[in-house]
Design an enzyme around this catalytic site. Structure first.
Site, short mmCIF file in Angstrom:
data_model
loop_
_atom_site.label_atom_id
_atom_site.label_comp_id
_atom_site.label_asym_id
_atom_site.label_seq_id
_atom_site.Cartn_x
_atom_site.Cartn_y
_atom_site.Cartn_z
N ARG A 90 34.27 46.00 30.84
CA ARG A 90 35.29 45.21 30.16
C ARG A 90 35.05 45.15 28.65
O ARG A 90 35.48 44.22 27.98
CB ARG A 90 35.27 43.77 30.70
CG ARG A 90 35.38 43.65 32.20
CD ARG A 90 35.75 42.22 32.58
NE ARG A 90 35.54 41.92 33.98
CZ ARG A 90 36.26 42.43 34.97
NH1 ARG A 90 37.23 43.28 34.73
NH2 ARG A 90 36.00 42.09 36.23
N TYR A 130 26.11 27.54 39.88
CA TYR A 130 26.18 27.64 41.35
C TYR A 130 25.19 26.68 42.01
O TYR A 130 25.22 26.52 43.22
CB TYR A 130 25.93 29.10 41.77
CG TYR A 130 27.00 30.02 41.22
CD1 TYR A 130 28.24 30.12 41.84
CD2 TYR A 130 26.81 30.74 40.04
CE1 TYR A 130 29.24 30.93 41.32
CE2 TYR A 130 27.80 31.55 39.50
CZ TYR A 130 29.02 31.64 40.15
OH TYR A 130 30.01 32.42 39.63
N GLU A 150 36.67 33.40 17.77
CA GLU A 150 37.32 33.20 19.08
C GLU A 150 37.57 31.71 19.34
O GLU A 150 38.62 31.31 19.81
CB GLU A 150 36.42 33.75 20.21
CG GLU A 150 36.39 35.26 20.33
CD GLU A 150 37.65 35.84 20.99
OE1 GLU A 150 38.49 35.07 21.47
OE2 GLU A 150 37.77 37.07 21.00
N LYS A 197 33.24 34.78 25.26
CA LYS A 197 32.84 35.39 26.53
C LYS A 197 32.40 36.82 26.25
O LYS A 197 33.17 37.63 25.72
CB LYS A 197 34.01 35.38 27.51
CG LYS A 197 33.69 36.08 28.82
CD LYS A 197 34.76 35.88 29.85
CE LYS A 197 34.41 36.63 31.13
NZ LYS A 197 35.41 36.40 32.19
N LYS A 201 29.95 31.89 27.59
CA LYS A 201 29.60 32.57 28.82
C LYS A 201 29.09 33.97 28.53
O LYS A 201 29.75 34.67 27.75
CB LYS A 201 30.86 32.63 29.68
CG LYS A 201 30.70 33.31 31.00
CD LYS A 201 32.01 33.32 31.68
CE LYS A 201 31.81 34.03 32.99
NZ LYS A 201 33.02 34.36 33.65
N SER A 239 26.66 34.38 37.57
CA SER A 239 26.10 34.93 38.80
C SER A 239 24.75 35.60 38.61
O SER A 239 23.82 35.40 39.41
CB SER A 239 27.10 35.91 39.43
OG SER A 239 27.44 36.93 38.52
N ARG A 242 30.79 40.69 40.98
CA ARG A 242 31.62 41.79 41.51
C ARG A 242 31.61 41.78 43.04
O ARG A 242 32.62 42.01 43.68
CB ARG A 242 31.11 43.14 41.01
CG ARG A 242 30.93 43.24 39.53
CD ARG A 242 32.09 43.92 38.84
NE ARG A 242 31.85 44.00 37.43
CZ ARG A 242 32.19 43.03 36.54
NH1 ARG A 242 32.83 41.96 36.95
NH2 ARG A 242 31.91 43.15 35.27
#
Ligand code: PBG
Length: 331
Positions: free
Chosen positions: A224, A321, A241, A203, A256, A282, A213
């Protein structure tokens, strides 16, 4: 390096199989199925009516009622699963709403499971950022840095609450080291041996999370980058990872964002012994919707093209989505 010596065929021969729709259909290789698509959904505490998310046209923050209705509708259309995010009214430093059995997300999971049972795959975002007043994915130490190991205890509590509420898969998305192992152990010791882990790994720290957000009313200042991956690293960092998460008990690994990281999707798919998912996030959604709104892109065509490219790169599951809409298109 030199070009291979080419045979003396006419160069147009590759076009023979592209000539008619029937020929193209016959030789097509990557196909989209509704059951490969997972619909992410937002539920916000205290809403009577759903609230539109301006930067994600067509996506809403649901009330508990409208979530249930939209979830049943998506499942009827054949989507493969649902990923639920909660937006609480009260946020605090430790994200107390996350493991409260009556917190917005756990309540939603319980209601969805009561309605849908094992008919779909119910997934829950396992992260603190929706629940903390500072907006970070973990709890902070005295200096204001995200405290990795203290956060693991919070994730364990959150995992138990989500498993108890009926989630089939927990989406560990906080990028703390050791999170998959900690959650796996907590689930096993409490008897939730059948609750699975969808590990967000790799990620990346991405600007494409922007519209999210707004979707979760995040209060994050800064970024982040101290816990999510750096886009400039080679895929070896991503594979590290993935290897750790699988060793710790991940049932599915997820890359992602998707579109800007298709090379990573391919690299992970080539080696992972578990199913590989990708999250079309998003910002990926928003940029296509915005361009389509201006008439700059053929929306439906581009939606299908992006999803096909993500599957071609090797993801067998795609969070998008557009899941319910595309399931309809494919029917
Ligand atoms: C963490 C989480 C995020 C998303 C999914 N899980 C936000 C982040 O990592 O900053 C982003 C999803 C999207 O942008 O569509 N709770």
């Amino acid at each position: 390096m030199s070009l291979p010596e080419l045979p003396a065929f006419p160069t147009t021969r590759l076009r023979r199989l592209r000539r008619t729709a029937a020929l193209r259909r016959l030789v097509s290789e990557v196909t989209l199925r509704p059951s490969d698509l997972v619909l992410p959904m937002f539920v916000r505490e205290g809403l009577g009516e759903p609230v539109p998310i301006a930067s994600m046209p067509g996506v809403v923050q649901h009330s508990q009622e409208s979530l249930l209705k939209a979830a049943v509708d998506a499942v009827e259309r054949g989507v493969g699963g649902l990923m639920i995010f909660g937006v609480p009214t009260e946020k605090d430093a430790r994200g107390s709403g996350a493991d409260d059995p009556d917190g917005v997300l756990n309540l939603a999971l319980r209601r969805l499971y009561a309605e849908l049972g094992d008919e779909t795959v119910l997934m829950a975002d396992l992260c603190l950022d929706e629940f903390t007043d500072h907006g970070h994915c973990g709890v902070l130490d005295e200096r204001g840095a995200v405290d990795n190991d203290a956060t693991l205890y919070r994730y364990e509590a959150m995992a138990l609450a989500q498993a108890q509420a009926g989630a089939h898969l927990l989406g560990t998305s906080g990028m703390m080291d050791g999170q998959v192992g900690a959650v796996r152990q907590a689930l096993d010791s409490a008897g939730y041996i059948d609750t699975g882990i969808l590990a967000y790994a790799p990620k990346y720290a991405s600007g494409f999370y922007g519209p999210f957000r707004e979707a979760v009313n995040s209060s994050l200042q800064g970024d982040r980058a101290s816990y999510q991956q750096d886009a400039s690293r080679s895929v070896a960092d991503a594979l590290a990872e993935v290897a750790l998460d699988i060793a710790e008990g991940a049932d599915i690994v997820m890359v992602k964002p998707a579109l800007p990281y298709l090379d990573v999707v391919r690299a992970v798919a080539d080696v992972a012994p578990v199913p590989v998912a990708a999250y079309q996030i998003s910002g990926e959604y928003a940029m296509v919707e915005a361009a389509a709104e201006r008439g700059w892109l053929d929306r439906e065509r581009v939606v299908l093209e992006t999803l096909t490219s993500i599957k071609r790169a090797g993801a067998s599951i795609v969070l998008t989505y557009w899941a319910a809409e595309v399931a309809n298109l494919l029917a």
